[in-house]
Design a protein around this motif. Structure first.
Motif, short mmCIF file in Angstrom:
data_model
loop_
_atom_site.label_atom_id
_atom_site.label_comp_id
_atom_site.label_asym_id
_atom_site.label_seq_id
_atom_site.Cartn_x
_atom_site.Cartn_y
_atom_site.Cartn_z
N LEU A 199 0.85 -1.18 0.00
CA LEU A 199 0.00 0.00 0.00
C LEU A 199 0.90 1.25 0.00
CD1 LEU A 199 -3.02 0.81 0.16
CD2 LEU A 199 -2.72 1.03 2.62
N THR A 200 0.71 2.12 -0.98
CA THR A 200 1.48 3.37 -1.09
C THR A 200 0.71 4.47 -0.38
OG1 THR A 200 2.40 2.66 -3.19
CG2 THR A 200 2.53 5.01 -2.67
N ILE A 201 1.38 5.05 0.62
CA ILE A 201 0.73 6.10 1.43
C ILE A 201 1.51 7.39 1.23
CG2 ILE A 201 0.00 6.79 3.74
CD1 ILE A 201 0.08 3.84 4.52
N ARG A 202 0.86 8.40 0.73
CA ARG A 202 1.50 9.70 0.51
C ARG A 202 1.17 10.65 1.66
NH1 ARG A 202 -0.89 11.16 -5.14
NH2 ARG A 202 -2.71 10.29 -4.07
N VAL A 203 2.11 11.50 1.90
CA VAL A 203 1.93 12.51 2.95
C VAL A 203 1.44 13.79 2.29
CG1 VAL A 203 3.03 13.80 4.81
CG2 VAL A 203 3.76 11.46 4.31
N CYS A 204 0.33 14.30 2.75
CA CYS A 204 -0.28 15.47 2.13
C CYS A 204 -0.59 16.52 3.20
CB CYS A 204 -1.57 15.10 1.41
SG CYS A 204 -1.36 13.86 0.12
#
Length: 789
Positions: A584-589
């Motif tokens: 699972l790719t989790i981006r920081v926003c």
């Protein structure tokens, strides 16, 4: 004539007696005053005297149908005021005055001027008065008198109908009323016997009689049968004068029909019937008709057919044709010549409406014997079932037997049977069948996820007669094996806010599995063993085939780490357990206070946030056009550099290199070098062919190094052998092409001896009829071969 004369004399005597003896009666409703003298004393003292009237008639009589030459004298009017001096005048008015009746105004004699008919008018009312010729004054008040017409027997009796129609049931008893006829006589019924009618029968005896007074016709014979005679014509006479001699008469005709009663039972004209039936007739087929005769008609002749208990009662049936009253023999169950060849039936025919009055005559039914012969025919093979259902695991090995079908020849000869698969129902040739025992086996691997059902058709054919064949459907169900690992149900675009707090749910994931376990799916989520404890995120299994991703720390920074990769281990609970790892790719926003994403470090989000939809479409079109131009440019450049394989017609390609290959000098490493031939180790394995540029770059193959020094001839033979066995090298080498044919053809052999089995199975039985030269082929292909590929 004597009677008529005496009657006339009697009438005249009475008439004159009446005229002389009966005084004139005063008219009851007359308005005229009467002359009378009353002994009364008036005031003046004078006496009144009553005067007696002088009319001398009251009623006259006259015979009808007078045929004399002179006018018929009726009577005479006279008043005592007539002195015989001709001063009085007699006047007659009323019915027929002046036309039928005329009067002598001087003497008062009345005569009938015409012949009268009592049936037209029997009574005439006239008025008479006497007038003084000089003064015109009535000497007598006007008064009425009657002339009656006496009847004579001049009308014969007449029936109300010229033709009567009647019916009576057959077998009726004596004296049964049939019909009543009526005759009328126009003569006077109150005067003599002229209108007294008596009936008699002139024709129709001894079957019928008639009552002489009432005219009722009755039966005269017992048990008259309609089947012997149905129509009777009876003539009835009506005679007046009480039937005496000299009376007038009239006749009428009565047509009498005997109606049917159910007094006859049905009877078969023959005791035995014979029918034939092939054993393959379908159910409900009509084999033949039988009929019992019944002389009755209508519903009395209606009958019903039935099969008595006994041989064949369960195999055949009989139905009644209501229009023809025939019994139709039909097939009730499938016939089998080998089981029974002859059936004997007892068929009953009985009336449906029996009459209780005639049951004493005997049973109203009859019985006939029907024999049915079953004829043998060559029947196709019969399978043991109507269809077959086979269940097989999807991991079954190729060539494994998964089921079996069986068929047999129902005929007495019991011919051998061969089995085959209709290839139109198995286009991919996944299954095959053993031609002798009907065992079905696989030819290719099975995959339930690709196709969970296979419906094929198996054909069973008699070996001695290929035209006799039958088909059976076989339904093959592929059972699931847990051979697929679970995986994410979709691609998740997950982000975490920089200001996220610990324990915050950022994503819920679900998975899918191509398998279909009977107890349903049950998935488990765990961290991968390499990273059992993740300091950033936690995987929470929701126990409902979903998992939640929860944050573990306070705050995230895009500058330090813009993207996190979270591997998740997913496995099921079926046997054998299948598992997979999904990342699972989790981006920081950056997010606002409510947790709504504002911006992320990913380039795709920046483009999506800064560009409109129209701008993205324009960029995509530009990229497509650029790619098309690059492809066209590359194709044109390759077309210019491509060299033909044969340049000149005179080039016979006997040498390794072409005649016009001048070479590039010592620096040209692509040219052939004899030193390379003598030292194979010095060659470059990665060099491509020089005679022509191939369109496809083949995979570089590694050859076995030649470590020892060998001569050129031996080296060339080895190189030719390598080229011939290499499927990726085109046959441009002349020596390799001319000196070697190759191991095998991609298209396989064109010989029919090695051809695969066609979709439609070929019948090679005709090879046995070609003679001894083809005996070997007949033994190879005409026998009971397997359907294996």
């Amino acid at each position: 004539m004597r009677t008529y004369y005496c009657l006339s004399l009697f009438i005249w005597t009475c008439m004159f007696h009446t005229v002389d003896a009966i005084p004139l009666q005063e008219k009851a409703n007359s308005d005229l005053p009467s002359k009378m003298v009353v002994d009364l004393t008036k005031e003046d003292g004078k006496m009144l005297h009553r005067t007696k009237r002088g009319w001398m008639w009251n009623q006259f009589f006259l015979l009808e149908e007078y045929t004399g030459t002179d006018t018929q004298y009726v009577g005479k009017l006279h008043t005592d005021q007539d002195k015989g001096d001709g001063n009085l005048k007699y006047i007659l008015t009323g019915d027929g005055a002046g036309s039928l009746f005329v009067i002598d105004e001087n003497t008062g004699d009345i005569h009938a001027a015409k012949k009268l008919d009592r049936e037209e008018k029997s009574l005439y009312i006239l008025r008479a008065k006497a007038i003084d010729r000089k003064t015109g004054r009535q000497v007598e008040p006007e008064s009425e008198f009657i002339i009656k017409i006496h009847d004579i027997n001049d009308n014969e009796p007449k029936f109300t109908k010229d033709l009567y129609t009647a019916s009576v049931p057959e077998m009726s008893g004596v004296g049964t009323s049939v019909i009543q006829v009526t005759a009328t006589d126009a003569d006077d019924a109150n005067y003599g016997n002229s209108a007294k009618v008596v009936y008699s029968i002139l024709q129709g005896q001894p079957y019928f009689s008639v009552d002489p007074e009432s005219g009722i016709i009755k039966t005269a014979l017992p048990d008259m049968s309609r089947e012997n005679r149905e129509q009777y014509q009876v003539v009835i006479q009506a005679k007046d004068m009480g039937g005496q001699m000299g009376g007038l008469s009239g006749t009428t005709t009565v047509n009498i029909t005997l109606t049917d009663v159910n007094n006859n039972p049905p009877r078969f004209p023959q005791s035995t019937y014979q029918f034939n039936s092939p054993e393959s007739v379908p159910l409900g087929t009509h084999l033949g008709r039988i009929k019992a005769n019944d002389p009755d008609v209508g519903e009395n002749a209606e009958m019903e057919y039935s099969i008595a208990e006994g041989d064949g009662a369960d195999m055949f049936d009989v139905i009644t044709d209501k229009d023809t009253q025939e019994g139709i023999i039909t097939v009730k169950q499938n016939l089998d010549f080998e089981n029974q060849m002859l059936y004997t039936l007892r068929v009953d025919a009985s009336n449906t409406h029996p009459d209780p009055r005639f049951l004493h005559l005997g049973p109203f039914k009859d019985t006939a014997v029907v024999k049915i012969s079953v004829q043998d025919i060559d029947e196709p093979p019969v399978f043991s079932k109507l269809f077959y259902l086979i269940e097989v695991d999807e991991d079954v090995k190729e060539g494994s037997i998964i089921g079996q079908v069986t068929a047999y020849d129902p005929d007495a000869m019991n011919n051998l049977i061969k089995y085959s698969i209709d290839r139109h129902t198995d286009m991919d040739r996944i299954f095959s069948i053993h031609s002798e025992n009907g065992s079905i086996f696989t030819l290719k691997p099975l995959d339930r996820e690709s196709s969970s059902w296979h419906n094929i058709s198996i054909t069973a054919t008699e070996i001695n007669n290929s035209k006799q064949s039958s088909h059976i459907p076989v339904f093959i169900r592929i059972l699931d094996i847990n051979d697929h690992a679970p995986e994410f149900a979709m691609y998740y675009e997950t982000f975490v806010c920089e200001n996220a707090k610990p324990g915050q749910l950022i994503q819920t994931i679900s998975v899918m599995d191509k398998d279909d376990p009977p107890r349903g799916h049950k998935f488990f989520f765990e961290p991968v063993p390499e990273f059992p404890l993740n300091p950033n995120f936690t995987i929470v299994d929701n126990k409902d085939n979903t998992a939640g991703i929860v944050t573990r720390k306070d705050g995230y920074s895009r500058n330090k780490m813009s993207t996190y990769l979270l591997p998740i281990l997913i496995f099921d609970n079926d046997y054998p357990i299948q598992s997979s790892t999904g990342t699972l790719t989790i981006r920081v926003c950056a997010c606002d206070n409510q947790g709504n994403m504002q911006s992320c470090s990913a380039e795709a989000l920046v483009l999506a946030a800064g560009l409109s939809t129209g701008a993205l479409i324009a960029i995509l079109l530009c990229v497509i056009i650029l790619l098309v131009l690059v492809v066209l440019f590359a194709a044109l450049k390759r077309q210019r550099k491509k060299e033909p394989l044969i340049i000149s017609k005179d080039d016979v390609r006997d040498n390794i290199v072409t005649y016009n290959d001048e070479g590039g000098g010592e620096e040209d490493t692509q040219a052939f070098d004899i030193g390379t031939l003598r030292n194979p180790e010095a060659r470059e394995d990665s060099k491509l062919r020089r005679d022509v540029m191939p369109e496809t770059i083949f995979q570089i193959r590694r050859t076995v190094p030649l470590w020892e020094n060998i001569d050129v001839q031996d080296f060339i033979h080895r190189r030719l052998k390598e080229n011939d066995s290499d499927p990726s090298a085109p046959p441009y080498d002349s020596l390799a092409t001319y000196a070697y044919e190759g191991n095998d053809s991609i298209a396989n052999s064109l010989s029919s001896l090695e051809s695969l089995t066609a979709d439609c199975n070929q019948d090679y039985d005709y090879l046995s009829d070609w003679g001894p030269r083809f005996k070997k082929l007949a033994d190879m292909y005409g026998g009971d071969d397997s359907d294996r590929d």
